[in-house]
Design a protein around this motif. Sequence first.
Motif, PDB file in Angstrom:
ATOM      1  N   ALA B  23      61.948 -49.531  36.476  1.00  0.00           N
ATOM      2  CA  ALA B  23      63.182 -50.125  37.013  1.00  0.00           C
ATOM      3  C   ALA B  23      62.937 -51.546  37.525  1.00  0.00           C
ATOM      4  CB  ALA B  23      63.735 -49.265  38.146  1.00  0.00           C
ATOM      5  N   GLY B  24      61.676 -51.892  37.755  1.00  0.00           N
ATOM      6  CA  GLY B  24      61.357 -53.198  38.322  1.00  0.00           C
ATOM      7  C   GLY B  24      61.221 -54.307  37.305  1.00  0.00           C
ATOM      8  N   ARG B  33      49.639 -49.646  31.448  1.00  0.00           N
ATOM      9  CA  ARG B  33      50.132 -50.610  32.434  1.00  0.00           C
ATOM     10  C   ARG B  33      51.014 -49.890  33.460  1.00  0.00           C
ATOM     11  NH1 ARG B  33      51.458 -56.169  32.374  1.00  0.00           N
ATOM     12  NH2 ARG B  33      49.691 -56.349  30.959  1.00  0.00           N
ATOM     13  N   ARG B  36      48.904 -48.231  35.896  1.00  0.00           N
ATOM     14  CA  ARG B  36      48.253 -49.179  36.817  1.00  0.00           C
ATOM     15  C   ARG B  36      49.221 -49.641  37.911  1.00  0.00           C
ATOM     16  NH1 ARG B  36      46.455 -54.382  36.776  1.00  0.00           N
ATOM     17  NH2 ARG B  36      47.447 -54.983  34.818  1.00  0.00           N
ATOM     18  N   LEU B  37      50.485 -49.783  37.532  1.00  0.00           N
ATOM     19  CA  LEU B  37      51.478 -50.261  38.498  1.00  0.00           C
ATOM     20  C   LEU B  37      52.046 -49.138  39.372  1.00  0.00           C
ATOM     21  CD1 LEU B  37      53.459 -52.746  36.204  1.00  0.00           C
ATOM     22  CD2 LEU B  37      52.120 -53.368  38.217  1.00  0.00           C
ATOM     23  N   ARG B  39      52.418 -45.960  41.894  1.00  0.00           N
ATOM     24  CA  ARG B  39      51.736 -45.681  43.161  1.00  0.00           C
ATOM     25  C   ARG B  39      50.776 -44.508  43.035  1.00  0.00           C
ATOM     26  NH1 ARG B  39      56.226 -47.782  46.498  1.00  0.00           N
ATOM     27  NH2 ARG B  39      55.733 -49.981  46.393  1.00  0.00           N
ATOM     28  N   ALA B  86      64.600 -47.168  43.247  1.00  0.00           N
ATOM     29  CA  ALA B  86      63.519 -48.159  43.206  1.00  0.00           C
ATOM     30  C   ALA B  86      63.610 -49.136  44.372  1.00  0.00           C
ATOM     31  CB  ALA B  86      63.555 -48.919  41.884  1.00  0.00           C
ATOM     32  N   ARG B  89      63.114 -48.756  49.753  1.00  0.00           N
ATOM     33  CA  ARG B  89      62.451 -49.436  50.881  1.00  0.00           C
ATOM     34  C   ARG B  89      63.238 -50.683  51.293  1.00  0.00           C
ATOM     35  NH1 ARG B  89      57.316 -49.554  52.814  1.00  0.00           N
ATOM     36  NH2 ARG B  89      57.075 -51.779  52.465  1.00  0.00           N
TER      37      ARG B  89
END
Lengths: 140, 207
Positions: B23-24, B33, B36-37, B39, B86, B89
Amino acid sequence: MSRRATKDHRSRLCDAADARKRLADAEKYLEVAELVASEDSLESHNVATGLAVLAGIAAADAACCKALGESSRGPDHRDAAAFLRRITPGGEAAANNFERLAGLKDKAHYSFLNVSGQDRTGAIRRTSQLVDFAREVLQR
Amino acid sequence: MNVSRAYSAVAPTVEGDVLVVLAGTTQPLTGRRVARLARRGSVAAVAKALDRLVSQGLVLRQEAPPASLYTLNHRHIAAPTVETLALIRTELLDRLRHAFSSWSIPPVHASLFGSTARADGDLDSDIDMFVVRPAGVDAEDATWGEQLQDISDAVLAWTGNHAGVIDFAEQDLGRMRDQDPPVLGALRRDAIDLAGIPLDELLGRTR
């Protein structure tokens, strides 16, 4: 992690720790840019704008490292703008800001001419927005 | 709420972590990838999650031999929900900033710090805030006390986590700088400004 270039050599792999480091760089460059911009001299225009550009580049790296896991490594700032544009939400506006800022880079860093006061003010404003964007991406 | 993976309140499996990464960005990402990104989740677990999400139509796969590339299907009916998750926070930070902005006695400074700011806590973590009370407002001031209670209640309602509020007097800032207690290091390292004077400015030096 090692700073590996990706296959096309126009970007490098990076992670959240790299993003924090580059954001700290961006904040410090911006702080100094604002300090220099407060001086009333023609020379301060180029130096403040040049520092603002460096802050913008660092902020772009920070946001890209966090959201994409890679950032631009080439001298062509259109690449960095393209990376920024891939971040959602907010990447499009950040990329537009970055392109306007990067357009002042050569004049600020290398030229015999002075950046105008209006351009300097605009550069600081755009950089502040880019740093805010990077900060927000890192806080997601 | 798990403060390091707030979206896990709704999407507790690796699928949640994968979706938040996708979503980012609009950039097609390899499974490696994404892992890796994300959490959490191994490369293998992420690959399985991606397969499941592709079968649901929520993630699109394009072949780029030898790799496969993945993107969130933004046209999927569930995509807006993923996009909201997403930014959960960011939503918490926005709510806190809005709450502080409505205080009738504004704080000199307020920030989030600790595990929530670092996003490395868990379900039981407190949501730690550093709030600086203006000089001239007594610690026993009824309005100030109500404001602190209200924001603590709001945090509990929004997240299920207790708020840990340091109510600090403005006139004691100088002494804190001199004594340099551990909490000051934590603040300098992690704090996210929420209201009032930014922390760097308040403490007279950058992090």
